[in-house]
Scaffold this motif. Structure first.
Motif, PDB file in Angstrom:
ATOM      1  N   TRP A  86       3.171  -3.874   0.579  1.00 14.14           N
ATOM      2  CA  TRP A  86       1.792  -4.091   0.166  1.00 14.14           C
ATOM      3  C   TRP A  86       0.947  -4.337   1.413  1.00 14.14           C
ATOM      4  O   TRP A  86       1.350  -5.107   2.292  1.00 14.14           O
ATOM      5  CB  TRP A  86       1.692  -5.295  -0.774  1.00 14.14           C
ATOM      6  CG  TRP A  86       2.439  -5.117  -2.065  1.00 14.14           C
ATOM      7  CD1 TRP A  86       3.778  -5.299  -2.273  1.00 14.14           C
ATOM      8  CD2 TRP A  86       1.895  -4.704  -3.318  1.00 14.14           C
ATOM      9  NE1 TRP A  86       4.108  -5.043  -3.587  1.00 14.14           N
ATOM     10  CE2 TRP A  86       2.958  -4.673  -4.255  1.00 14.14           C
ATOM     11  CE3 TRP A  86       0.610  -4.374  -3.754  1.00 14.14           C
ATOM     12  CZ2 TRP A  86       2.780  -4.313  -5.576  1.00 14.14           C
ATOM     13  CZ3 TRP A  86       0.428  -4.022  -5.077  1.00 14.14           C
ATOM     14  CH2 TRP A  86       1.496  -3.989  -5.982  1.00 14.14           C
TER      15      TRP A  86
ATOM     16  N   VAL B  50       9.174  -2.447  -1.616  1.00 15.65           N
ATOM     17  CA  VAL B  50       7.764  -2.059  -1.710  1.00 15.65           C
ATOM     18  C   VAL B  50       6.980  -2.771  -0.622  1.00 15.65           C
ATOM     19  O   VAL B  50       7.176  -3.965  -0.371  1.00 15.65           O
ATOM     20  CB  VAL B  50       7.191  -2.415  -3.097  1.00 15.65           C
ATOM     21  CG1 VAL B  50       5.693  -2.101  -3.161  1.00 15.65           C
ATOM     22  CG2 VAL B  50       7.954  -1.667  -4.187  1.00 15.65           C
TER      23      VAL B  50
ATOM     24  N   ARG C 189      -0.390  -1.323  -2.975  1.00 14.54           N
ATOM     25  CA  ARG C 189       0.964  -0.806  -2.763  1.00 14.54           C
ATOM     26  C   ARG C 189       0.919   0.443  -1.896  1.00 14.54           C
ATOM     27  O   ARG C 189       0.210   1.399  -2.207  1.00 14.54           O
ATOM     28  CB  ARG C 189       1.628  -0.501  -4.102  1.00 14.54           C
ATOM     29  CG  ARG C 189       3.024   0.082  -3.998  1.00 14.54           C
ATOM     30  CD  ARG C 189       3.692   0.157  -5.340  1.00 14.54           C
ATOM     31  NE  ARG C 189       4.998   0.779  -5.253  1.00 14.54           N
ATOM     32  CZ  ARG C 189       5.968   0.624  -6.150  1.00 14.54           C
ATOM     33  NH1 ARG C 189       5.755  -0.141  -7.217  1.00 14.54           N
ATOM     34  NH2 ARG C 189       7.137   1.215  -6.002  1.00 14.54           N
TER      35      ARG C 189
END
Length: 297
Positions: A243, A241, A252
């Protein structure tokens, strides 16, 4: 192609679609002995080059050695340089996790998890042979490694956080600053990221400017461009992920990172964010265009 010391470059496969993917054309794609970790960009003999750090371990997790793969972005080939420590006039392998990189000219800073930041000298790379080359690579007994290139540690910089990863900092206009982000990998939301000024000489130490706690588990890398931070988060065998945003308002991103994602590096010349995946069979060095991230270069 031969490097000046006579060591051959090895090929890397490059694919360009929505991302630029580099994959290793050797056993390093699946080996459980070496794991890729850190990434940054610089100039190697005048050519735009990616630096990717690797650590070698026994299957029980004991660290044996570390190295840097320098990837020529134009020719899609790479060259390995082992990392070493000089003790009593003899070179020993740098037994560190090498979780992140920051490359400033001939100075290469490497995150030595729990042991500060180690600085290596790229201007004084040596060539070693035979048993010494195998030993510095963490290999036992006889092997095929006849020669190797070695970068030697210049200094250890103590830092009062865990130093799991390390990333560069750029001003709003893209000017590279003599600053880095150093952060902690933790399994909970308590991991911290601190920004430091890099020492200009051996008489100086890293100077902390600020620190914050993003509240993100399993952070693996962080870089900053002006007021925008980029932070990577791993998720075991699922895509990582990303960010992005102001440090107190990270959001996100919809674009996934590689499975087993690690460090981050900004490539403002190519308008790209680089990351990499560490897991065997899923290893990739990936460049994500800023346009995919909604970032104006």
């Amino acid at each position: 192609m031969l490097w000046p010391f006579g060591t051959t470059w090895r090929p890397v496969r490059q694919k360009r679609r929505s991302t630029v993917d580099l994959r290793w054309l050797s056993a390093r794609s699946w080996t459980r002995r070496w794991y890729p970790q850190g990434i940054d960009l610089g100039l190697w003999h005048g050519r735009r080059t990616l630096a990717v750090s690797w650590f070698r371990q026994q299957l029980d997790g004991h660290h044996l050695a570390s190295r840097i793969a320098f990837v020529d972005l134009e020719r899609s080939r790479h060259l390995d340089v082992l990392l070493a420590v000089e003790e009593d006039g003899e070179l020993q392998p740098a037994q560190i996790h090498a979780g992140g990189l920051a490359w400033f000219d001939d100075r290469l800073f490497v995150a030595a998890t729990g042991r500060g930041i180690w600085e290596f000298d790229l201007g004084g790379i040596r060539r070693v042979r035979g048993s010494e080359a195998r030993r510095l690579a963490g290999a036992r007994g006889r092997g095929l490694r006849a020669t190797a290139l070695v970068a030697v540690r210049r200094r250890v910089h103590p830092i009062d956080i865990r130093c799991s990863y390390l990333g560069r900092v750029f001003d709003d206009d893209g000017t590279p600053l003599r600053r880095v982000l150093i952060g902690e990998y933790t399994r909970d939301e308590k991991g911290r990221i601190a920004e430091f000024t890099v020492p200009a000489s051996d008489d100086e130490d890293f100077h902390e400017e600020t620190r914050f706690t993003p509240g993100i588990r399993q952070m693996q890398g962080a870089v900053r461009w002006g007021g925008r931070h980029f932070v990577s988060q791993s998720d075991r065998m699922r895509p990582g992920v990303l960010w992005t945003g102001a440090r107190d308002a990270l959001v996100r991103d919809r674009v996934p990172l590689p499975v087993g994602c690690e460090d981050l590096a900004l490539d403002l010349d190519a308008k790209m964010l680089w990351s990499l995946g560490e897991h065997p069979w899923k290893r990739v060095v990936r460049g994500i265009p800023f346009s995919s991230l909604g970032v104006e270069g």
